[in-house]
Motif scaffolding. Structure first.
Motif: not given
Length: 345
Positions: A131-139, A238-258
């Motif tokens: 499962t790839v979690f797309i943390v973004d503007s939706g799909v 939400w992802v941390r609470r519910h992810a199960r099995g092999p999973a990837v999360a992608n964040l193509s956002l500009d908040g990585a300096d937080s």
């Protein structure tokens, strides 16, 4: 509520819980402190408060519960709130508080979809079962509209439908797409286009690196193309609470300096989810806490999904050790067997 489109039944309970993921526990009774003060008459500003542990976060939320906008319990012990200048000073001095930073606007990062140099060649691997979690503007799963309508339509996704002049948009996800969580309170579909382009680069049927990976839409950006740091944290929580099995999360956002977002990504990586975040730097960088940063984040996320199909028990640190991040190339080394046995390259 999220809309499930065909992922395994283990996610059904998670879907049912989405609406209350970051809700404030109503049973909490206000304790002494800020909550007992008269109504606020001075200006307030939004902040993210990181607390040392869950117990401290729960106590503080109990004291400030009607002013708390988000309560994080999994990816980050803390909450999003609004504070006056005097409240900020008081809360900063509280020994339960680890850090406070301003909540702010975040934006999507440019998507680099060029192939990775020396891309991994995993025989038979397509990302199936990952499962790839797309943390973004939706799909967007697909939409039909008049051919004169403007929207986020791309030539490779369009096909004529009958003789009516309508265009049907299909991104090739089929029943692999799941609208998991939407911090904006909508349906999880994409009205800006960025998240769909990221998902297509990772798992699109025609152009994706992992064309059989499941796609979970975690929407944290609005239709205007921006969102808030507090909503991005809610998505990771939400992802941390519910992810199960092999999973990837992608964040193509500009908040990585937080600092708060980095903490949340690190906790997610430690839970077993491989986290890929976008950066505008050309080279790939592996964080000591387990997140991977790259200008080619979607490509790396797809490569990770392919790897995890073949090695579903590999934890993020093992997978990261095989992502060779040098100045001129990003790749997965070709012989993973030694790392899987020893945990070392």
């Amino acid at each position: 509520m999220p809309r499930r489109i065909g992922l395994p039944s283990l996610y059904l309970a998670a879907a049912a819980a989405t609406a209350v993921t970051t809700a404030i526990p109503l049973a909490m009774a206000p304790a002494s402190g800020i909550a007992s003060r008269p109504p606020v008459t001075e200006p307030t500003r939004p902040y993210i408060v990181t607390v040392r542990d869950r117990a401290g976060a729960r106590d503080l939320v109990g004291e400030m519960r009607w002013r708390v906008r988000r309560f994080y319990t999994s990816a980050l012990p803390g909450f999003a709130t609004v504070l006056t200048a005097s409240e900020l000073a008081e809360l900063s001095a509280d020994p339960r508080v680890l850090a406070i930073e301003p909540d702010r606007e975040i934006h999507p990062m440019p998507i680099t979809t060029s192939a990775l140099p020396h891309a991994p060649r995993a025989a038979r691997a397509t990302g199936k079962g990952v499962t790839v979690f797309i943390v973004d503007s939706g799909v967007t799963h697909g939409r039909t509209g008049n051919s004169g309508r403007t929207g986020t339509f791309h030539s490779e996704d369009l096909r004529m439908s009958g003789h009516t002049g309508n265009l049907r948009v299909s991104h090739g996800f089929g029943d692999r797409l799941w609208w998991a969580f939407d911090a904006t309170g909508r349906t999880g579909e994409d009205c800006g286009g960025h998240g769909t382009r990221v998902a297509r680069a990772i798992a699109g049927r025609s152009h994706g690196v992992a064309p059989q990976a499941d796609v979970a839409s975690v929407r944290v950006l609005g239709c205007g193309g921006s969102g808030s740091l507090s909503d991005a944290l809610a998505g990771l929580d939400w992802v941390r609470r519910h992810a199960r099995g092999p999973a990837v999360a992608n964040l193509s956002l500009d908040g990585a300096d937080s600092p708060a977002l980095r903490t949340a990504m690190a906790r997610l990586a430690r839970s077993g989810v491989f986290v890929v975040a976008a950066t505008d730097a050309g080279r790939c960088r592996l964080s000591p806490t387990g997140e991977t940063y790259s200008a080619r984040a979607p490509r790396l996320a797809g490569a990770a999904a392919r790897y995890l199909e073949l090695h579903p028990a590999a934890n993020p640190s093992v997978l990261a050790s095989w992502l060779k991040c040098a100045a001129t190339r990003d790749t997965i080394r070709q012989n993973p067997s030694r790392a899987l046995r020893t945990g070392r390259p």
